[in-house]
Design an enzyme around this catalytic site. Structure first.
Site, PDB file in Angstrom:
ATOM      1  N   ARG A  64     -10.106  11.578  11.784  1.00 34.68           N
ATOM      2  CA  ARG A  64      -8.701  11.558  11.370  1.00 34.68           C
ATOM      3  C   ARG A  64      -8.571  11.664   9.846  1.00 34.68           C
ATOM      4  O   ARG A  64      -9.066  10.785   9.122  1.00 34.68           O
ATOM      5  CB  ARG A  64      -8.117  10.210  11.829  1.00 34.68           C
ATOM      6  CG  ARG A  64      -6.725   9.961  11.366  1.00 34.68           C
ATOM      7  CD  ARG A  64      -6.323   8.504  11.562  1.00 34.68           C
ATOM      8  NE  ARG A  64      -4.968   8.322  11.136  1.00 34.68           N
ATOM      9  CZ  ARG A  64      -4.428   7.153  10.845  1.00 34.68           C
ATOM     10  NH1 ARG A  64      -5.123   6.025  10.965  1.00 34.68           N
ATOM     11  NH2 ARG A  64      -3.187   7.084  10.451  1.00 34.68           N
ATOM     12  N   ASN A 121      -5.704  -4.917  10.359  1.00 36.62           N
ATOM     13  CA  ASN A 121      -5.248  -3.634   9.816  1.00 36.62           C
ATOM     14  C   ASN A 121      -4.185  -3.143  10.787  1.00 36.62           C
ATOM     15  O   ASN A 121      -4.501  -2.544  11.809  1.00 36.62           O
ATOM     16  CB  ASN A 121      -6.399  -2.625   9.709  1.00 36.62           C
ATOM     17  CG  ASN A 121      -5.921  -1.311   9.097  1.00 36.62           C
ATOM     18  OD1 ASN A 121      -4.719  -1.063   8.977  1.00 36.62           O
ATOM     19  ND2 ASN A 121      -6.865  -0.472   8.707  1.00 36.62           N
ATOM     20  N   GLU A 127      -4.487  -9.167   5.486  1.00 34.08           N
ATOM     21  CA  GLU A 127      -4.058  -7.810   5.815  1.00 34.08           C
ATOM     22  C   GLU A 127      -5.042  -6.841   5.173  1.00 34.08           C
ATOM     23  O   GLU A 127      -5.439  -7.021   4.018  1.00 34.08           O
ATOM     24  CB  GLU A 127      -2.643  -7.567   5.270  1.00 34.08           C
ATOM     25  CG  GLU A 127      -2.131  -6.164   5.519  1.00 34.08           C
ATOM     26  CD  GLU A 127      -0.748  -5.928   4.881  1.00 34.08           C
ATOM     27  OE1 GLU A 127      -0.172  -6.886   4.297  1.00 34.08           O
ATOM     28  OE2 GLU A 127      -0.268  -4.785   4.942  1.00 34.08           O
ATOM     29  N   PRO A 171      -2.706   1.196  15.520  1.00 37.15           N
ATOM     30  CA  PRO A 171      -2.689   2.533  16.083  1.00 37.15           C
ATOM     31  C   PRO A 171      -3.407   3.582  15.247  1.00 37.15           C
ATOM     32  O   PRO A 171      -3.360   3.557  14.015  1.00 37.15           O
ATOM     33  CB  PRO A 171      -1.190   2.862  16.164  1.00 37.15           C
ATOM     34  CG  PRO A 171      -0.557   1.970  15.169  1.00 37.15           C
ATOM     35  CD  PRO A 171      -1.372   0.711  15.160  1.00 37.15           C
ATOM     36  N   ASN A 172      -4.046   4.477  15.964  1.00 33.62           N
ATOM     37  CA  ASN A 172      -4.742   5.651  15.419  1.00 33.62           C
ATOM     38  C   ASN A 172      -6.058   5.327  14.718  1.00 33.62           C
ATOM     39  O   ASN A 172      -6.788   6.235  14.318  1.00 33.62           O
ATOM     40  CB  ASN A 172      -3.822   6.464  14.474  1.00 33.62           C
ATOM     41  CG  ASN A 172      -2.561   6.911  15.173  1.00 33.62           C
ATOM     42  OD1 ASN A 172      -2.635   7.545  16.226  1.00 33.62           O
ATOM     43  ND2 ASN A 172      -1.401   6.551  14.646  1.00 33.62           N
ATOM     44  N   HIS A 218      -6.307  -2.612   4.709  1.00 37.08           N
ATOM     45  CA  HIS A 218      -6.106  -1.168   4.860  1.00 37.08           C
ATOM     46  C   HIS A 218      -7.287  -0.445   4.235  1.00 37.08           C
ATOM     47  O   HIS A 218      -7.776  -0.855   3.170  1.00 37.08           O
ATOM     48  CB  HIS A 218      -4.833  -0.699   4.149  1.00 37.08           C
ATOM     49  CG  HIS A 218      -3.598  -1.360   4.651  1.00 37.08           C
ATOM     50  ND1 HIS A 218      -2.949  -0.965   5.795  1.00 37.08           N
ATOM     51  CD2 HIS A 218      -2.901  -2.426   4.176  1.00 37.08           C
ATOM     52  CE1 HIS A 218      -1.898  -1.739   5.999  1.00 37.08           C
ATOM     53  NE2 HIS A 218      -1.850  -2.640   5.031  1.00 37.08           N
ATOM     54  N   TYR A 272      -9.197   8.838   4.937  1.00 36.34           N
ATOM     55  CA  TYR A 272      -9.831   7.691   5.614  1.00 36.34           C
ATOM     56  C   TYR A 272     -11.360   7.762   5.671  1.00 36.34           C
ATOM     57  O   TYR A 272     -11.992   6.823   6.152  1.00 36.34           O
ATOM     58  CB  TYR A 272      -9.262   7.554   7.040  1.00 36.34           C
ATOM     59  CG  TYR A 272      -7.765   7.299   7.039  1.00 36.34           C
ATOM     60  CD1 TYR A 272      -7.244   6.134   6.476  1.00 36.34           C
ATOM     61  CD2 TYR A 272      -6.874   8.222   7.571  1.00 36.34           C
ATOM     62  CE1 TYR A 272      -5.864   5.905   6.452  1.00 36.34           C
ATOM     63  CE2 TYR A 272      -5.506   7.999   7.561  1.00 36.34           C
ATOM     64  CZ  TYR A 272      -5.012   6.843   6.995  1.00 36.34           C
ATOM     65  OH  TYR A 272      -3.653   6.601   6.975  1.00 36.34           O
ATOM     66  N   ARG A 276       0.421   6.127  -1.947  1.00 35.28           N
ATOM     67  CA  ARG A 276       0.759   7.168  -0.975  1.00 35.28           C
ATOM     68  C   ARG A 276       2.287   7.302  -0.828  1.00 35.28           C
ATOM     69  O   ARG A 276       3.024   6.925  -1.721  1.00 35.28           O
ATOM     70  CB  ARG A 276       0.047   6.845   0.337  1.00 35.28           C
ATOM     71  CG  ARG A 276      -1.486   6.790   0.154  1.00 35.28           C
ATOM     72  CD  ARG A 276      -2.206   6.468   1.444  1.00 35.28           C
ATOM     73  NE  ARG A 276      -1.941   7.486   2.443  1.00 35.28           N
ATOM     74  CZ  ARG A 276      -2.218   7.327   3.742  1.00 35.28           C
ATOM     75  NH1 ARG A 276      -2.779   6.195   4.171  1.00 35.28           N
ATOM     76  NH2 ARG A 276      -1.956   8.291   4.606  1.00 35.28           N
ATOM     77  N   ALA A 286       0.070   1.886  11.015  1.00 36.30           N
ATOM     78  CA  ALA A 286       1.471   2.284  10.792  1.00 36.30           C
ATOM     79  C   ALA A 286       2.467   1.180  11.129  1.00 36.30           C
ATOM     80  O   ALA A 286       3.573   1.158  10.571  1.00 36.30           O
ATOM     81  CB  ALA A 286       1.785   3.541  11.599  1.00 36.30           C
TER      82      ALA A 286
HETATM   83  C1  DQA Z   1      -3.788   2.328   7.057  1.00 43.18           C
HETATM   84  C2  DQA Z   1      -2.647   2.739   6.114  1.00 43.18           C
HETATM   85  C3  DQA Z   1      -1.350   2.958   6.893  1.00 43.18           C
HETATM   86  O1  DQA Z   1      -0.320   3.369   6.022  1.00 43.18           O
HETATM   87  C4  DQA Z   1      -1.534   4.039   7.950  1.00 43.18           C
HETATM   88  O2  DQA Z   1      -0.381   4.159   8.746  1.00 43.18           O
HETATM   89  C5  DQA Z   1      -2.745   3.848   8.786  1.00 43.18           C
HETATM   90  C6  DQA Z   1      -3.970   3.333   8.177  1.00 43.18           C
HETATM   91  C7  DQA Z   1      -5.128   2.219   6.304  1.00 43.18           C
HETATM   92  O3  DQA Z   1      -6.038   1.591   6.837  1.00 43.18           O
HETATM   93  O4  DQA Z   1      -5.280   2.797   5.219  1.00 43.18           O
HETATM   94  O5  DQA Z   1      -2.767   4.220   9.965  1.00 43.18           O
HETATM   95  O6  DQA Z   1      -3.494   1.055   7.587  1.00 43.18           O
END
Ligand code: DQA
Length: 147
Positions: free
Chosen positions: A20, A76, A100, A12-13, A102, A25, A109, A79
């Site tokens: 964003r 990825n 995994e 998501p997002n 990110h 990011y 964080r 959240a």
């Molecule tokens: C994320 C890190 C997560 O904590 C966050 O909720 C994201 C992006 C990253 O790619 O840094 O949406 O996965």
């Protein structure tokens, strides 16, 4: 011989990358990240399926599809990393090599990002390298397939 097939899933997002929270990011869009991943795949003779969803259920379905179709899975989970037992169960059910990923380093964080339900179910984790992490993950995933 069939091409090595890697599925790269985004949660998501991540469709909002580029605009964003750019301080966290960066300013690269998900489309630009996908383009560089597809270029890497073409150079390395890999078939790459690149997906994004904002829905937990759809992300789980995408994990199931990877199990049926791919040689390795990169995810990825965004959240959902920090909230989803269903994510842990889906990844645990898949015997493929799994990475995994990110963009940021969640460990630097907020405390709620320090725990990932994905981490105990994957071979390895790449975080903190921004968009370059996607290429690092692809390189690692190809290595794990033994191709
Ligand atoms: C994320 C890190 C997560 O904590 C966050 O909720 C994201 C992006 C990253 O790619 O840094 O949406 O996965």
């Amino acid at each position: 011989m069939a091409k090595t097939n890697i599925h790269l899933l985004n949660g998501p997002n991540l469709n909002l990358l580029g605009s964003r929270e750019p301080k966290i990011y960066g300013t690269t869009s998900l489309e630009e990240i996908e383009n560089s991943c597809q270029q890497w795949a073409a150079r390395n003779g890999v078939a790459l399926t690149f997906r994004q969803t904002n829905s937990e259920g759809t992300l789980i379905e995408h994990i199931h599809m990877a199990d049926a179709q791919a040689n390795a899975l990169i995810i990825n989970p965004a959240a959902y990393s920090h909230s989803s037992v269903a994510l842990f169960d889906a990844l645990s059910a898949v015997s493929l090599p799994k990475i995994e990923l990110h963009l940021s380093n969640p460990h630097t964080r907020e405390a709620f990002r320090h725990r990932s339900y994905a981490s105990p179910a994957v071979n390895g984790i790449i975080c903190g390298f921004g968009p370059d992490g996607y290429i690092l993950a692809l390189t690692a995933a190809l290595g794990l397939t033994g191709a």
